[in-house]
Each structure stands twice: as structure tokens, then as C-alpha cells.
Design a protein around this motif. Structure first.
Motif, short mmCIF file in Angstrom:
data_model
loop_
_atom_site.label_atom_id
_atom_site.label_comp_id
_atom_site.label_asym_id
_atom_site.label_seq_id
_atom_site.Cartn_x
_atom_site.Cartn_y
_atom_site.Cartn_z
N GLN B 58 1.05 -1.28 -0.23
CA GLN B 58 0.42 0.22 0.35
C GLN B 58 0.99 0.91 0.14
OE1 GLN B 58 -3.29 0.29 -0.17
NE2 GLN B 58 -2.97 2.32 -0.50
N GLU B 59 1.76 1.23 0.65
CA GLU B 59 2.71 2.36 0.75
C GLU B 59 3.51 2.63 -0.42
OE1 GLU B 59 3.95 2.46 5.14
OE2 GLU B 59 5.35 1.17 3.94
N LEU B 60 3.70 1.40 -1.03
CA LEU B 60 4.41 1.79 -2.54
C LEU B 60 3.14 1.93 -4.09
CD1 LEU B 60 6.68 -1.46 -2.83
CD2 LEU B 60 7.42 0.71 -2.95
N CYS B 61 2.04 1.83 -3.40
CA CYS B 61 1.18 2.19 -4.10
C CYS B 61 0.41 4.28 -4.12
CB CYS B 61 -0.72 1.54 -4.19
SG CYS B 61 -0.78 0.27 -3.81
N THR B 72 0.93 -5.17 -6.86
CA THR B 72 0.86 -6.51 -6.91
C THR B 72 1.54 -7.30 -7.79
OG1 THR B 72 -1.26 -6.93 -5.53
CG2 THR B 72 -0.49 -8.39 -6.70
N ARG B 73 1.31 -6.97 -9.03
CA ARG B 73 2.16 -7.51 -10.48
C ARG B 73 3.68 -7.01 -10.47
NH1 ARG B 73 -3.50 -7.48 -13.09
NH2 ARG B 73 -4.47 -8.81 -11.75
N ASN B 77 6.39 -9.57 -10.15
CA ASN B 77 7.30 -10.04 -11.40
C ASN B 77 8.54 -9.68 -10.77
OD1 ASN B 77 5.90 -10.02 -13.43
ND2 ASN B 77 5.60 -8.59 -13.84
N LEU B 78 9.11 -8.71 -9.99
CA LEU B 78 10.16 -8.30 -8.76
C LEU B 78 10.56 -9.33 -8.31
CD1 LEU B 78 9.97 -4.87 -8.36
CD2 LEU B 78 11.73 -5.02 -9.23
N GLU B 79 10.00 -9.96 -7.59
CA GLU B 79 9.68 -11.16 -6.63
C GLU B 79 9.84 -12.85 -7.79
OE1 GLU B 79 6.40 -12.82 -4.36
OE2 GLU B 79 7.97 -12.46 -3.22
#
Lengths: 146, 146
Positions: B58-61, B72-73, B77-79
Motif C-alpha cells: 500500500q505504501e508503494l501504491c 501486486t503485479r 515480477n520483481l520477485e
DNA sequence: TTTGGTTAGTTGCATAACTAACTATATGCC
DNA sequence: GGCATATAGTTAGTTATGCAACTAACCAAA
């Protein structure tokens, strides 16, 4: 030689285009609110066709700063919505000339009003001189990189 | 009441964000050229994590001006690329805290250099005063619409 | 403690973007 | 004419965005 050095905190907003994202979102929302059912990307294509009907897809690529596959699909979707028609050129059968339908012609005035409104929302509190400077800077950036 | 009226030709570039598109494309190209295999959108997420590791989605949002599904996506992908790890918060099990891997930590300096270079390419020929004004205008636009 | 509302994150669907590879037509040079 | 090359447009695959609907966890009030 770099003419500007940026501190780390200064990079981000320039690189990510938050302002233009915000404008695009607001424009989309405002279209929706008055019942205009097109995407802002579709609008950008129609915008150029209103100025000059019957452009080729390649010309639309240059005008909208998009690549060919993007224009192919935008025209696909605009055709599905019966806003444009592909017509094969008689001079050069490789080319599709894109023509607006009556439906699309009707949208011009209405969408320009919405766009104008949106831009006024965006630039509320910004003086005309600074708007002019900002436009100029963005134009140079575009010219430097395109 | 609108504080600015725009002629039709003036609307377009503001609405479509050609300049920011051009910057994003160039940044992407420059990443590729030095062998950095991330998208500019992924970079914008990493950028905030380098400043503060362990942010929630949420903070990244909020930080990146993206909605929740987008984050989320991007984190998915980063993961996959082993650049971040999701860790469920102990305080609030609804939350994922996102942590950088060693791999991602190594990218910080290198990508900031590329971003700096890109911005210098973009702003070549623009005076510092005008850059400052432009940044200010874009900030107001963002604040008006966010 | 149960109920109802809120918050964090995920999933599905449609549109759009870039890259690369492809088809078809046109053009220029021998 | 015939071949190489260039141009216009399409298709396929991956990533990203917005919206709506969903699950899971938290929280507050009865």
C-alpha cells in the motif's frame, strides 16, 4: 557534458511522469462522467483525424508518437466501436487510410470541451507565464529524445 | 471558473504526455544498453525501496502513484527476478513488507547513474531556472489532480 | 463475541505498450 | 523482367494499467 546534475530526490518525478499520468487519468474519468465511452489513447488518434481526416496508419504513428502495432490495435478498437473506417489506398495498396464516421465527427466538440475542462483543473493556480515555460521545456525534452 | 483557455492545438501535448513517454522510453533503452534488465516501472518501485526498505504494498501504491493491482503485479515480477521478497508483517498479517535482495541493492548506484544520464539527455539546452519552473508546474498539476 | 465496516492484497477482464518476426506491396537497379 | 531492398501493416508474446469483484485480516460497537 551534462548541463545539469540532479540530486537523487529530484530525479524521480521527472522520470516517472506522475503529472501526465494524473492528467490522463482525470481526462479518462471526465470522459466517462459525461458518457463518452472512449479511452484517452483512442481520443489522441481521433484528435489528429479531426484535424486531417484520411491519414494513413503510419502518419498516425508519427502524429501520436506511437509505434505501428499500437496504432493497428487502436484502429482495430476504434473500428469495432464504429468510430473510424479503414479504406485501402488506391495509390498504394499497402496503405490504409483511416476515415472518421459520422458518429466520430459528432464527438469532436464535446471531447475538446472535456479536454479543456480537464486542463483547467490541472493547471489551476499556475500562471500563464509558467505554463508557457513548462510547455516550452516539455517540447525541448520531446525534441531531444524523439 | 477556468483560469486558462486553450486553443485546440495547445491541448494535445499537455494531455498526451509525449515528453514523459519519451523520457521513459529513453530510460528503458539506456537500461538495456548497459545490461540492466528491468523495466522502468520496476525501477520506480525499487527507487522507493532503496530509500526505505521494507515498505508495504500500500505504501508503494502511494509512493509510485499506482493502484493496488499494479503493485501486486510489479512485485510479482520483481520477485520472479529475485530482486525483492514479500514478507508477511508480524504486526498485521494482512500486510506484505517488501524487502530488497542483495542483487537489487547492487543496482542502486548503477541505475541512478543511468537515470541521471537520461535526464541530462532530455534536458539538454534547457536552463536551470526553466527546469525549476517546469518541475514546480508539474508538481502543482499532480497536486491538483491526485 | 458477534456483527458490520474497513483495510491489504489478489484475481479476472479489457485496453494499451514495446519488441521481434511476419506478409504484402512498392521501388530501384541490373 | 527479375531480384534486392524498403515500406505499410499485422500478429504473437511479455509487461503494464484501470476497474470491479473478491478473500483475508483487523477493528469497533453493540
Amino acid at each position: 557534458m551534462p548541463n545539469n546534475q540532479f540530486k537523487r530526490g529530484e530525479l524521480y518525478s521527472f522520470m516517472t511522469g506522475k503529472a501526465s499520468t494524473a492528467i490522463a487519468r482525470r481526462l479518462q474519468k471526465n470522459f466517462k462522467q459525461v458518457g463518452i465511452d472512449i479511452t484517452v489513447e483512442q481520443w489522441s488518434v481521433l484528435y489528429h483525424l479531426w484535424k486531417q481526416d484520411g491519414m494513413s496508419q503510419q502518419e498516425l504513428c508519427n502524429a501520436t508518437f506511437r509505434d505501428k502495432p499500437s496504432i493497428t490495435r487502436l484502429v482495430d478498437n476504434l473500428e469495432k466501436q464504429k468510430l473510424v473506417k479503414r479504406v485501402a489506398s488506391k495509390d498504394d495498396r499497402r496503405m490504409n487510410l483511416i476515415y472518421l464516421t459520422d458518429e466520430a465527427l459528432k464527438l469532436e466538440t464535446q471531447t475538446l470541451e472535456v479536454a479543456n475542462t480537464t486542463l483547467n483543473e490541472a493547471l489551476d493556480g499556475v500562471g500563464p507565464d509558467n505554463i508557457a515555460i513548462c510547455k516550452e521545456v516539455l517540447q525541448i525534452v520531446y525534441d531531444n529524445l524523439k
